[in-house]
Design a protein around this motif. Structure first.
Motif, PDB file in Angstrom:
ATOM      1  N   LEU A   1      34.730   6.019   4.449  1.00 40.09           N
ATOM      2  CA  LEU A   1      36.081   5.531   4.161  1.00 40.09           C
ATOM      3  C   LEU A   1      36.122   4.023   3.938  1.00 40.09           C
ATOM      4  O   LEU A   1      37.193   3.462   3.691  1.00 40.09           O
ATOM      5  CB  LEU A   1      37.021   5.894   5.322  1.00 40.09           C
ATOM      6  N   GLY A   2      34.970   3.347   4.044  1.00 42.17           N
ATOM      7  CA  GLY A   2      34.924   1.894   3.982  1.00 42.17           C
ATOM      8  C   GLY A   2      35.431   1.333   2.657  1.00 42.17           C
ATOM      9  O   GLY A   2      35.158   1.870   1.586  1.00 42.17           O
ATOM     10  N   THR A   3      36.182   0.234   2.760  1.00 44.50           N
ATOM     11  CA  THR A   3      36.699  -0.447   1.569  1.00 44.50           C
ATOM     12  C   THR A   3      36.218  -1.898   1.500  1.00 44.50           C
ATOM     13  O   THR A   3      36.536  -2.604   0.550  1.00 44.50           O
ATOM     14  CB  THR A   3      38.237  -0.437   1.575  1.00 44.50           C
ATOM     15  N   HIS A   4      35.479  -2.332   2.510  1.00 42.06           N
ATOM     16  CA  HIS A   4      34.973  -3.696   2.561  1.00 42.06           C
ATOM     17  C   HIS A   4      33.603  -3.665   3.217  1.00 42.06           C
ATOM     18  O   HIS A   4      33.320  -2.788   4.051  1.00 42.06           O
ATOM     19  CB  HIS A   4      35.939  -4.592   3.353  1.00 42.06           C
ATOM     20  N   GLU A   5      32.767  -4.636   2.883  1.00 43.05           N
ATOM     21  CA  GLU A   5      31.409  -4.631   3.431  1.00 43.05           C
ATOM     22  C   GLU A   5      31.395  -4.753   4.949  1.00 43.05           C
ATOM     23  O   GLU A   5      30.495  -4.222   5.610  1.00 43.05           O
ATOM     24  CB  GLU A   5      30.573  -5.753   2.811  1.00 43.05           C
ATOM     25  N   PHE A   6      32.401  -5.420   5.537  1.00 44.50           N
ATOM     26  CA  PHE A   6      32.444  -5.530   6.999  1.00 44.50           C
ATOM     27  C   PHE A   6      32.682  -4.170   7.650  1.00 44.50           C
ATOM     28  O   PHE A   6      32.181  -3.902   8.745  1.00 44.50           O
ATOM     29  CB  PHE A   6      33.533  -6.528   7.422  1.00 44.50           C
ATOM     30  N   ILE A   7      33.438  -3.313   6.981  1.00 43.11           N
ATOM     31  CA  ILE A   7      33.652  -1.964   7.499  1.00 43.11           C
ATOM     32  C   ILE A   7      32.346  -1.174   7.449  1.00 43.11           C
ATOM     33  O   ILE A   7      32.032  -0.398   8.358  1.00 43.11           O
ATOM     34  CB  ILE A   7      34.753  -1.244   6.696  1.00 43.11           C
TER      35      ILE A   7
END
Length: 426
Positions: free
Chosen positions: A95-101
């Motif tokens: 479900l990640g939308t950003h590299e930090f996720i």
């Protein structure tokens, strides 16, 4: 009814190995979508290397603490929670939308994954007699390789069918369901079948001073030999296939992602054969060290061949190299056969965690180092071939360390029924 003589122990065996199969697949599955993640999230090869290393860093840092906790409180709880946490990490990754996720997701996956091997060893030790354990540890190692195999063509096909997000989401759900299965098999059902059964490993370890035990291990030459031995044969292979193997096949041989994953599958087939075969050879020769030294030397030779051919060996040789290096990885189960031979069972969780730390420390280091080398040569010369050539120096160095470690192992031959009485300072 005795646990070690009950038929139910085989239900435990299958359930635990099923969990290991699914959890180990998520160690390397992200390597299938390296190029896609770089494109979708606009990240560099160094970032991908760090993303891969993050999971292995968490896994590695938790091995010794997990060994202590499993010895003290028993392995069942930690394995159940680990399966669920790995599942949640995989779902978050999908479900990640950003590299930090993505980094957070791999941290969760690393935490869950850190529970599997040490607790698996302890659970099999509790449910099976020594003679059965030695035979089954090879099959356990083979199951990990099956998990890696699952993360090649089968999971690549699943990704092509559903898209990478839906594929990882479904894998996460399956892992959460496995955690529920483990609760039934390891906790609920045994309470009904074995009312008076006690776990001696857990009871004995509670009376020991953990700081004293840790000090004895740190000063123990055999423990360090196993640490370096595992460092050399595990990390180079696991670290490479989990991050750069598929891009290597695509960039250097113009393979499709599916074709590159088939190349990796050859190595995993080697691992599947290596685990039980080397255990059988060791039992026939009645020695672990001699065949294990041979395996390490051959693995070193194979990684060196990549340097000899400047990172681009002929394709038929490449297939052979991956098969043999995979075979060597499968043989790494012998590390824990030495642990079982050299140390008392009540301390096997901690010692197994210490040895396993060595193996996955190299898996932490390799992806990041390799990514930095690739980025450097890509920016300086634009030559991917030159970057891979220098990158392969890393697994060669790791293999040299492994050969040193396995050469310094002190083999302790004992009667089959004997248990090591103490951790010997050597």
């Amino acid at each position: 009814m005795d646990q070690q003589n009950s038929r139910f122990r085989w239900v435990v065996f299958v359930s635990v190995l099923l969990t290991y199969l699914l959890m180990s697949s998520q160690r390397t599955a992200p390597g299938l979508i390296t190029e896609q993640v770089m494109k979708d999230f606009h990240v560099t090869a160094t970032t991908i290397g760090l993303l891969t290393s993050m999971q292995f860093f968490v896994y590695t840092s938790m091995q010794i603490p997990m060994g202590i906790l499993a010895d003290r409180f028993g392995p069942n709880f930690f394995l159940i929670i680990g399966a669920i946490v790995t599942g949640l990490g995989t779902i978050v990754y999908s479900l990640g939308t950003h590299e930090f996720i993505l980094f957070f997701a791999r941290i969760l996956t690393g935490i869950g994954d850190a529970t599997i091997w040490v607790n698996l060893v302890l659970i099999l030790s509790q449910w099976f007699k020594v003679k059965e354990f030695v035979k089954l540890i090879g099959f356990a190692g083979m199951t990990g390789s099956l998990g890696f195999l699952l993360a090649t063509v089968p999971f690549s096909t699943w990704i092509d069918l559903l898209g990478w997000r839906a594929a990882f989401f479904s894998a996460g759900i399956a892992l959460c369901l496995t955690g529920i299965l483990l609760y039934i098999v390891l906790v609920k059902k045994p309470r009904q079948l074995f009312h008076n059964e006690s776990v001696t490993v857990k009871d004995e370890i509670q009376h020991q001073n953990i700081s004293v035990l840790l000090k004895r291990i740190v000063l123990n030459r055999q423990a360090w030999a196993l640490f370096f031995c595992h460092f050399g044969v595990v990390g180079g292979y696991v670290g490479f296939i989990s991050s750069w193997a598929v891009p290597y096949g695509m960039n250097m041989y113009d393979l499709t992602r599916s074709d590159a994953s088939q190349l990796i599958m050859v190595g995993l087939i080697g691992a599947l054969i290596g685990a039980p075969l080397t255990s059988w050879i060791s039992s026939q020769l009645e020695t672990i060290k001699r065949p294990y030294v041979t395996v390490h030397f051959i693995v070193l030779t194979c990684w060196s061949a990549f340097l000899l051919f400047k990172g681009n060996p002929p394709f038929f040789m490449l297939v052979m190299l991956f098969f043999i290096i995979g075979f060597g990885f499968g043989a790494s189960a012998l590390t824990f056969a030495v642990v079982r031979q050299s140390f008392p069972i009540r301390e096997s969780g901690l010692v197994s965690g210490f040895a396993n730390t060595g193996g996955f420390l190299s898996a932490v280091l390799l992806p990041g180092f390799f990514g930095k080398v690739l980025d450097h040569f890509q920016s300086v010369s634009g030559s991917m071939t030159e970057g891979y050539f220098y990158g392969f120096i890393i697994p060669v160095i790791f293999s040299l360390i492994g050969l040193f470690g396995v050469s310094t192992i002190k083999e302790m031959r004992q009667p089959e029924s004997a248990e090591p009485e103490s951790l010997r300072l050597k």
